[in-house]
Design an enzyme around this catalytic site. Sequence first.
Site, PDB file in Angstrom:
ATOM      1  N   PHE A   1     -10.765 -12.643   1.840  1.00 31.45           N
ATOM      2  CA  PHE A   1     -11.008 -13.852   2.633  1.00 31.45           C
ATOM      3  C   PHE A   1     -10.689 -15.090   1.797  1.00 31.45           C
ATOM      4  CE2 PHE A   1     -13.867 -10.612   4.411  1.00 31.45           C
ATOM      5  CZ  PHE A   1     -13.497 -10.650   5.752  1.00 31.45           C
TER       6      PHE A   1
ATOM      7  N   PHE B   1     -10.448 -16.772  14.553  1.00 25.73           N
ATOM      8  CA  PHE B   1     -11.421 -17.832  14.839  1.00 25.73           C
ATOM      9  C   PHE B   1     -11.047 -19.128  14.116  1.00 25.73           C
ATOM     10  CE2 PHE B   1     -15.473 -16.178  16.854  1.00 25.73           C
ATOM     11  CZ  PHE B   1     -14.893 -15.044  17.391  1.00 25.73           C
ATOM     12  N   LEU B   2     -10.612 -19.010  12.866  1.00 22.43           N
ATOM     13  CA  LEU B   2     -10.240 -20.210  12.110  1.00 22.43           C
ATOM     14  C   LEU B   2      -9.001 -20.872  12.717  1.00 22.43           C
ATOM     15  CD1 LEU B   2     -10.813 -18.936   8.453  1.00 22.43           C
ATOM     16  CD2 LEU B   2     -12.251 -20.520   9.748  1.00 22.43           C
TER      17      LEU B   2
ATOM     18  N   ASN C   1      -9.714 -14.699  10.799  1.00 22.71           N
ATOM     19  CA  ASN C   1      -8.515 -15.538  10.821  1.00 22.71           C
ATOM     20  C   ASN C   1      -8.225 -16.076  12.221  1.00 22.71           C
ATOM     21  OD1 ASN C   1      -7.985 -15.531   8.119  1.00 22.71           O
ATOM     22  ND2 ASN C   1      -6.529 -13.849   8.191  1.00 22.71           N
TER      23      ASN C   1
ATOM     24  N   CYS D   1      -1.219 -15.515   6.864  1.00 19.10           N
ATOM     25  CA  CYS D   1      -2.158 -14.697   7.635  1.00 19.10           C
ATOM     26  C   CYS D   1      -2.355 -15.100   9.081  1.00 19.10           C
ATOM     27  CB  CYS D   1      -3.523 -14.689   6.938  1.00 19.10           C
ATOM     28  SG  CYS D   1      -3.553 -13.752   5.412  1.00 19.10           S
TER      29      CYS D   1
END
Length: 481
Positions: free
Chosen positions: A158, A222-223, A220, A272
């Site tokens: 992460f 959600f971000l 990833n 990513c």
Amino acid sequence: MVKICCIGAGYVGGPTMAVIAVKCPKDVVTVVDISTQRINGWNSDHLPIYEPGLDDVVKQCRGKNLFFSTEVEKHVAEADIVFVSVNTPTKTHGLGAGKAADLTYWESAARMIADVSKSDKIVVEKSTVPVKTAEAIERILTHNNKGINFTILSNPEFLAEGTAIQDLFHPDRVLIGGRETPEGQKAIQTLKQVYANWVPVEKILCTNLWSAELSKLAANAFLAQRISSVNAMSALCEATGADVTQVSHATGTDSRIGPKFLNASVGFGGSCFQKDILNLVYICECNALPEVANYWKQVIKVNDYQKTRFVNRVVSSMFNTISSKKIAVLGFAFKKDTGDTRETPAIDVCKGLLGDKAKLCIYDPQVTEDQITKDLSMRKFDKDHPAHLQPPSPSSIKQVSVVWDAYEAVKDAHGVCILTEWDEFRKLDYKKVYDSMQKPAFIFDGRNIVDVNKVREIGFIVYSIGKPLDPWLKDMPAVVA
């Protein structure tokens, strides 16, 4: 003493193993890769990747308990724990092309591990992989096991590039997924003990294999969703006269939402976000969940829209033509404090400007001319494959020049596009920049880093994403075809 081997000396494998070596001085950590050039870089004074703090960490333990080698099979055979951190690029052809992850390199690594192993091993997924990859890897290993026991764990990373070393030293969490069997639970405890040398135990989360694999994709997604959400708002802000900085601040003060990842920009990039969302879309489609797939597709669509909208603003602002006009591009990496250009918004923005026949002069403090030329020449997704499988790039692109000074880049330019939020771009002498440019002089701030009022006072016509429009721009809407 635990012998640890990591297959893959890239952005994840190199820094992660360096920190493990520093924090676990009794263990021996070896990073292996088939690329002689990359391994030579790790063994030199000029590491193959730029990451703040990485140099110091590597130099502390390289040659003591941290080693970099091309002898892949030897070190895999000797290891107790094998991390696999190879590329999982998006497929460019065949079933799932443009969405599914290409597991060619993962499968190759698994077959090699099975071939060379002479003792039991814990095999750790460190790459971002589709849900159920572990099951496929288990099948390969168990059908070639020669009486050797392999236990598969998922340990997704992460890290955020630019802060990777700090993220490794002080992680929000370490996630370890394994089978709910005695062997799986024992393997989880073995890996947990490695991290427990410096990570508080309560921050080491243990789940089943599938939850760990999916959690990485979910995080990833959600971000990226937050970035696309604020970028969608930025378009509405420009249309209404609202200020996206004020809107995102007001929204982020809600404790249920929080302030992170709410900065409007020209779009997200990196290795990513897009890849993982496309992978998530493909998994949803394969599991007959079209509504869920379409939901996540929209995150990518808004990101692409933001880049197109930015290019259209540049063209429409400059009398609807940028043909033969010099445009200075400040920043090419996908974010500051890294030299990584994978999926950087700069690629699509530059290609859009070149499509309108602009002449680009590009400056980035950490990205080489060779890298920029390659990126502007390659097809989508080619870059994630090893260098020897990438198409050859031309020695130059006629409309592009690359310089090593920001003031050189802006000299005689009609407009300046800021595409990476490097700190040095905040500190430029914009009066000096203005004086050296063609008039009228334009700034297109894709990262909202300039003081809009100050640069307007100097004489610039300014477009800053999501900010009230310059009077010059109000009658020139960015129409997206």
